[in-house]
Design a protein around this motif. Structure first.
Motif, PDB file in Angstrom:
ATOM      1  N   ASP A 109       8.906   7.523   5.356  1.00 43.47           N
ATOM      2  CA  ASP A 109       7.584   8.136   5.827  1.00 43.47           C
ATOM      3  C   ASP A 109       6.973   7.450   6.953  1.00 43.47           C
ATOM      4  OD1 ASP A 109       8.172  10.058   3.649  1.00 43.47           O
ATOM      5  OD2 ASP A 109       6.796   8.850   2.246  1.00 43.47           O
ATOM      6  N   ARG A 110       6.470   8.295   7.949  1.00 37.51           N
ATOM      7  CA  ARG A 110       5.766   7.518   8.912  1.00 37.51           C
ATOM      8  C   ARG A 110       4.363   7.619   8.725  1.00 37.51           C
ATOM      9  NH1 ARG A 110       6.259   5.062  13.419  1.00 37.51           N
ATOM     10  NH2 ARG A 110       5.254   5.619  15.231  1.00 37.51           N
ATOM     11  N   VAL A 169      -9.489  -9.175   6.453  1.00 41.17           N
ATOM     12  CA  VAL A 169      -8.303  -8.374   6.699  1.00 41.17           C
ATOM     13  C   VAL A 169      -8.800  -6.956   6.028  1.00 41.17           C
ATOM     14  CG1 VAL A 169      -5.895  -7.626   7.194  1.00 41.17           C
ATOM     15  CG2 VAL A 169      -6.785  -9.850   7.343  1.00 41.17           C
ATOM     16  N   GLY A 170      -8.868  -5.983   6.969  1.00 38.50           N
ATOM     17  CA  GLY A 170      -8.840  -4.442   6.231  1.00 38.50           C
ATOM     18  C   GLY A 170      -7.741  -3.720   6.924  1.00 38.50           C
ATOM     19  N   ILE A 171      -7.048  -3.041   5.846  1.00 36.64           N
ATOM     20  CA  ILE A 171      -5.906  -2.316   6.247  1.00 36.64           C
ATOM     21  C   ILE A 171      -6.092  -0.781   5.507  1.00 36.64           C
ATOM     22  CG2 ILE A 171      -3.611  -1.802   5.804  1.00 36.64           C
ATOM     23  CD1 ILE A 171      -3.277  -5.026   5.237  1.00 36.64           C
ATOM     24  N   GLY A 172      -6.141   0.191   6.412  1.00 32.55           N
ATOM     25  CA  GLY A 172      -6.239   1.462   6.195  1.00 32.55           C
ATOM     26  C   GLY A 172      -4.842   1.960   6.531  1.00 32.55           C
ATOM     27  N   LEU A 173      -4.330   3.097   5.667  1.00 31.86           N
ATOM     28  CA  LEU A 173      -3.285   3.688   5.801  1.00 31.86           C
ATOM     29  C   LEU A 173      -3.280   5.148   5.747  1.00 31.86           C
ATOM     30  CD1 LEU A 173       0.398   2.418   4.746  1.00 31.86           C
ATOM     31  CD2 LEU A 173      -0.193   4.645   3.955  1.00 31.86           C
ATOM     32  N   THR A 174      -2.695   5.986   6.433  1.00 35.12           N
ATOM     33  CA  THR A 174      -2.759   7.402   6.394  1.00 35.12           C
ATOM     34  C   THR A 174      -1.500   8.142   6.721  1.00 35.12           C
ATOM     35  OG1 THR A 174      -5.044   7.709   7.221  1.00 35.12           O
ATOM     36  CG2 THR A 174      -3.984   9.692   7.381  1.00 35.12           C
ATOM     37  N   PRO A 175      -0.907   8.985   5.865  1.00 32.33           N
ATOM     38  CA  PRO A 175       0.338   9.540   6.401  1.00 32.33           C
ATOM     39  C   PRO A 175       0.465  10.199   7.560  1.00 32.33           C
ATOM     40  CG  PRO A 175      -0.310  10.089   3.935  1.00 32.33           C
ATOM     41  CD  PRO A 175      -1.166   9.368   4.667  1.00 32.33           C
ATOM     42  N   ALA A 176       1.309  10.220   8.248  1.00 37.78           N
ATOM     43  CA  ALA A 176       1.280  10.720   9.657  1.00 37.78           C
ATOM     44  C   ALA A 176       1.986  12.204   9.543  1.00 37.78           C
ATOM     45  CB  ALA A 176       1.899   9.912  10.702  1.00 37.78           C
ATOM     46  N   LYS A 193      -6.632   7.106   4.201  1.00 40.77           N
ATOM     47  CA  LYS A 193      -6.535   7.892   3.070  1.00 40.77           C
ATOM     48  C   LYS A 193      -6.464   6.538   1.865  1.00 40.77           C
ATOM     49  CE  LYS A 193      -4.250  11.274   0.460  1.00 40.77           C
ATOM     50  NZ  LYS A 193      -3.196  12.290   0.142  1.00 40.77           N
ATOM     51  N   PHE A 194      -5.560   5.496   2.237  1.00 40.31           N
ATOM     52  CA  PHE A 194      -5.417   4.399   1.139  1.00 40.31           C
ATOM     53  C   PHE A 194      -5.995   3.240   1.972  1.00 40.31           C
ATOM     54  CE2 PHE A 194      -2.181   7.633   0.759  1.00 40.31           C
ATOM     55  CZ  PHE A 194      -2.379   7.904  -0.730  1.00 40.31           C
ATOM     56  N   ILE A 231       0.983  -1.387  -0.021  1.00 42.71           N
ATOM     57  CA  ILE A 231      -0.131   0.003  -0.089  1.00 42.71           C
ATOM     58  C   ILE A 231       0.774   1.354   0.059  1.00 42.71           C
ATOM     59  CG2 ILE A 231      -1.640   1.220   1.108  1.00 42.71           C
ATOM     60  CD1 ILE A 231      -2.799  -1.411   2.568  1.00 42.71           C
ATOM     61  N   ARG A 232       1.854   1.266   0.816  1.00 37.55           N
ATOM     62  CA  ARG A 232       2.815   2.250   0.901  1.00 37.55           C
ATOM     63  C   ARG A 232       3.403   2.749  -0.413  1.00 37.55           C
ATOM     64  NH1 ARG A 232       5.258   3.348   6.075  1.00 37.55           N
ATOM     65  NH2 ARG A 232       7.192   4.204   5.141  1.00 37.55           N
ATOM     66  N   LYS A 233       4.057   1.643  -1.128  1.00 37.69           N
ATOM     67  CA  LYS A 233       4.384   1.596  -2.537  1.00 37.69           C
ATOM     68  C   LYS A 233       3.329   2.329  -3.581  1.00 37.69           C
ATOM     69  CE  LYS A 233       7.002  -0.989  -6.137  1.00 37.69           C
ATOM     70  NZ  LYS A 233       7.231  -2.484  -6.535  1.00 37.69           N
ATOM     71  N   ASN A 234       2.383   1.832  -3.600  1.00 40.56           N
ATOM     72  CA  ASN A 234       1.434   2.206  -4.392  1.00 40.56           C
ATOM     73  C   ASN A 234       0.890   3.647  -4.398  1.00 40.56           C
ATOM     74  OD1 ASN A 234       1.406  -0.313  -5.956  1.00 40.56           O
ATOM     75  ND2 ASN A 234      -0.427  -0.987  -4.581  1.00 40.56           N
ATOM     76  N   ALA A 235       1.041   4.136  -2.871  1.00 42.07           N
ATOM     77  CA  ALA A 235       0.732   5.480  -2.476  1.00 42.07           C
ATOM     78  C   ALA A 235       2.110   6.307  -2.861  1.00 42.07           C
ATOM     79  CB  ALA A 235       0.479   5.608  -1.232  1.00 42.07           C
ATOM     80  N   GLU A 236       2.943   5.773  -3.414  1.00 38.95           N
ATOM     81  CA  GLU A 236       4.308   6.534  -3.612  1.00 38.95           C
ATOM     82  C   GLU A 236       5.069   7.145  -2.391  1.00 38.95           C
ATOM     83  OE1 GLU A 236       3.509   9.243  -6.946  1.00 38.95           O
ATOM     84  OE2 GLU A 236       2.955   7.559  -8.268  1.00 38.95           O
TER      85      GLU A 236
END
Length: 88
Positions: free
Chosen positions: A29-30, A81-88, A69-70, A19-24
């Motif tokens: 990045d925390r 499994v649900g994974i949500g990711l937001t830049p900190a 956000k992602f 997910i981090r990679k796809n979000a560039e």
């Protein structure tokens, strides 16, 4: 059960990194990660949570609502499994 927990840990870590990679994003990045998992998976992963946070440079929150956000919903073995990711 311990090996099964380690397998889930590794797969969730891989998916967070994808997910981090796809979000560039870059590794430095925390991020804040929201995990939506059932109680059985929570128990299996309990001893891996600190390591998961360290290896993914994240702060992890367990939740019943997928937010971020992602986001990604998927099935790992027989577990949703649900994974949500937001830049900190």
């Amino acid at each position: 059960p311990e090996l099964l927990g380690e397998g889930f840990y590794r797969e969730i870590m891989r998916r967070i990194q994808d997910i981090r990679k796809n979000a560039e994003m870059v590794k430095s990045d925390r991020v804040k990660v929201t995990l939506v998992i059932d109680d059985g998976l929570k128990r299996m992963l309990s001893s891996y949570m600190k390591e998961l946070e360290r290896r993914t440079n994240s702060r992890i929150e367990l939740s019943t609502i997928l937010k971020g956000k992602f986001t990604e919903k998927s099935k790992i073995r027989d577990k949703e499994v649900g994974i949500g990711l937001t830049p900190a």
